[in-house]
Design a protein around this motif. Structure first.
Motif, PDB file in Angstrom:
ATOM      1  N   ALA A  35       2.041   4.668   3.227  1.00 46.83           N
ATOM      2  CA  ALA A  35       0.699   4.694   2.632  1.00 46.83           C
ATOM      3  C   ALA A  35       0.194   6.135   2.533  1.00 46.83           C
ATOM      4  O   ALA A  35      -0.373   6.536   1.516  1.00 46.83           O
ATOM      5  N   GLY A  38       1.968   7.827  -0.286  1.00 41.08           N
ATOM      6  CA  GLY A  38       1.467   7.338  -1.584  1.00 41.08           C
ATOM      7  C   GLY A  38       0.113   7.898  -1.927  1.00 41.08           C
ATOM      8  O   GLY A  38      -0.194   8.160  -3.085  1.00 41.08           O
ATOM      9  N   GLU A  39      -0.725   8.111  -0.888  1.00 43.25           N
ATOM     10  CA  GLU A  39      -2.094   8.569  -1.119  1.00 43.25           C
ATOM     11  C   GLU A  39      -2.162  10.095  -1.252  1.00 43.25           C
ATOM     12  O   GLU A  39      -2.818  10.618  -2.139  1.00 43.25           O
ATOM     13  N   ARG A  40      -1.464  10.791  -0.356  1.00 45.32           N
ATOM     14  CA  ARG A  40      -1.642  12.256  -0.312  1.00 45.32           C
ATOM     15  C   ARG A  40      -0.629  13.009  -1.149  1.00 45.32           C
ATOM     16  O   ARG A  40      -0.896  14.113  -1.593  1.00 45.32           O
ATOM     17  N   ALA A  43       0.249  10.410  -5.310  1.00 48.58           N
ATOM     18  CA  ALA A  43      -0.940  10.259  -6.172  1.00 48.58           C
ATOM     19  C   ALA A  43      -1.322  11.580  -6.830  1.00 48.58           C
ATOM     20  O   ALA A  43      -1.972  11.597  -7.870  1.00 48.58           O
ATOM     21  N   GLN A 277      -5.853   3.655  -3.184  1.00 45.47           N
ATOM     22  CA  GLN A 277      -5.756   4.986  -3.799  1.00 45.47           C
ATOM     23  C   GLN A 277      -4.387   5.578  -3.538  1.00 45.47           C
ATOM     24  O   GLN A 277      -4.245   6.627  -2.886  1.00 45.47           O
ATOM     25  N   MET A 278      -3.373   4.894  -3.990  1.00 45.10           N
ATOM     26  CA  MET A 278      -2.015   5.391  -3.792  1.00 45.10           C
ATOM     27  C   MET A 278      -1.126   5.013  -4.964  1.00 45.10           C
ATOM     28  O   MET A 278      -1.408   4.062  -5.696  1.00 45.10           O
ATOM     29  N   ARG A 279      -0.084   5.814  -5.141  1.00 46.71           N
ATOM     30  CA  ARG A 279       0.982   5.492  -6.084  1.00 46.71           C
ATOM     31  C   ARG A 279       2.305   5.572  -5.340  1.00 46.71           C
ATOM     32  O   ARG A 279       2.485   6.465  -4.504  1.00 46.71           O
TER      33      ARG A 279
END
Ligand code: FE2
Length: 294
Positions: A35, A38-40, A43, A277-279
């Motif tokens: 996570a 993906g977020e920091r 994204a 808020q993640m990719r």
């Protein structure tokens, strides 16, 4: 056999308990680390994607057109605004002839976010052919995705010098004979293709902008190409697999160049996010399209 002597009811041995605790801890750590990545990391890992497209009916003698496309900025917090500013900078550095923006500048609360979103993208007005834009489903929402007034977003975009196409069309001066047709949002039921086409010259090579890619399945024939966003490419994916989930109206053409019933569709993964808020395995995309004769 006494009830509590059954193997199933016996407490785990200290060794087994430690092993189970280790597995649970590793799973939690792994989930947390994924996570956080993906977020920091992902994204914000904006990637320039180049796509060459041979356009059927491209007018003879019209030179190739270098189009920059951004979509789905979802400006709803400071980090998203910063990402939008960086996407605009990266796109300008690619020196496109013209820029097309395909909707979802905000996620909700247009009074709070529409003007800052437009300001973040405003440096794109320096692109020689200017900026043409359409609206997406989130531009039609007010609060918590309730139907709202997309006029707030449209006005903010106009005020920074962008041309907003809402069921309207415009010729592209840099590509004589090529017209851009911009639909209002399909999800909100505001699209009106007949109205959008009313001023287009017969025989024009028509490029369609519509936020939702699956509109291609209901579009009339006659378009040479459609450019869309909306899907986020799935936003959270597993490596090598199709998207786990894409929103309604983007299930058939979720990413990249695909062929529809009448015309090809290019769907960008876009820049921002909705929900978590993640990719994952689906980085944000700054799109550069090279359109030319087939
Ligand atoms: Fe959308």
């Amino acid at each position: 056999m006494p009830k509590n002597s059954r193997p199933d009811n016996q407490p785990a041995s200290p060794k087994r308990r430690r092993f189970l605790q280790w597995i649970a801890g590793a799973t939690l750590l792994g989930t947390g680390a994924t996570a956080a990545y993906g977020e920091r990391v992902e994204a914000n890992d904006l990637q320039v994607v180049h796509q060459d497209i041979a356009v059927a009916g491209w007018p003879a003698g019209t030179p190739p057109l270098r189009v920059g496309q951004l979509s789905d900025l979802h400006c709803d917090r400071a980090a998203a605004l910063a990402r939008a500013r960086r996407a605009a900078e990266m796109l300008r550095a690619q020196r496109p002839d013209v820029v097309f923006l395909t909707g979802d500048y905000i996620s909700e609360k247009p009074l709070r976010w529409a003007a800052p979103a437009a300001q973040a993208l405003a440096p794109l007005t320096a692109v020689p052919g200017g900026v043409f834009c359409i609206l997406g489903n989130h531009d039609w929402t007010n609060f918590r995705w309730r139907p709202g007034d997309a006029g707030i977003v449209a006005r903010a975009l106009s005020e920074v010098g962008f041309t907003v196409l809402r069921n309207d069309a415009a010729p592209l001066p840099q590509a004589p004979g090529v017209w851009l047709i911009g639909l209002d949002d399909r999800f909100a039921g505001k699209q009106d293709v007949a109205r959008a086409l009313r001023d287009v010259l017969p025989g024009a090579c028509k490029i369609l902008l519509v936020h939702e890619p699956d509109y291609a399945d209901e579009a009339p024939p006659g378009f040479a190409l459609q450019l869309s966003g909306h899907s986020h490419g799935g936003q959270i994916r597993l490596p090598g697999l199709p998207p786990l989930h894409v929103p309604k109206y983007s299930t058939h053409y979720p990413e990249g160049l695909q062929q529809g019933p009448h015309h090809p569709i290019y769907t960008t993964r876009g820049i921002g996010m909705i929900g978590p808020q993640m990719r994952l395995f689906c980085p944000p995309e700054v799109t550069v399209l090279n359109l030319h004769a087939a």
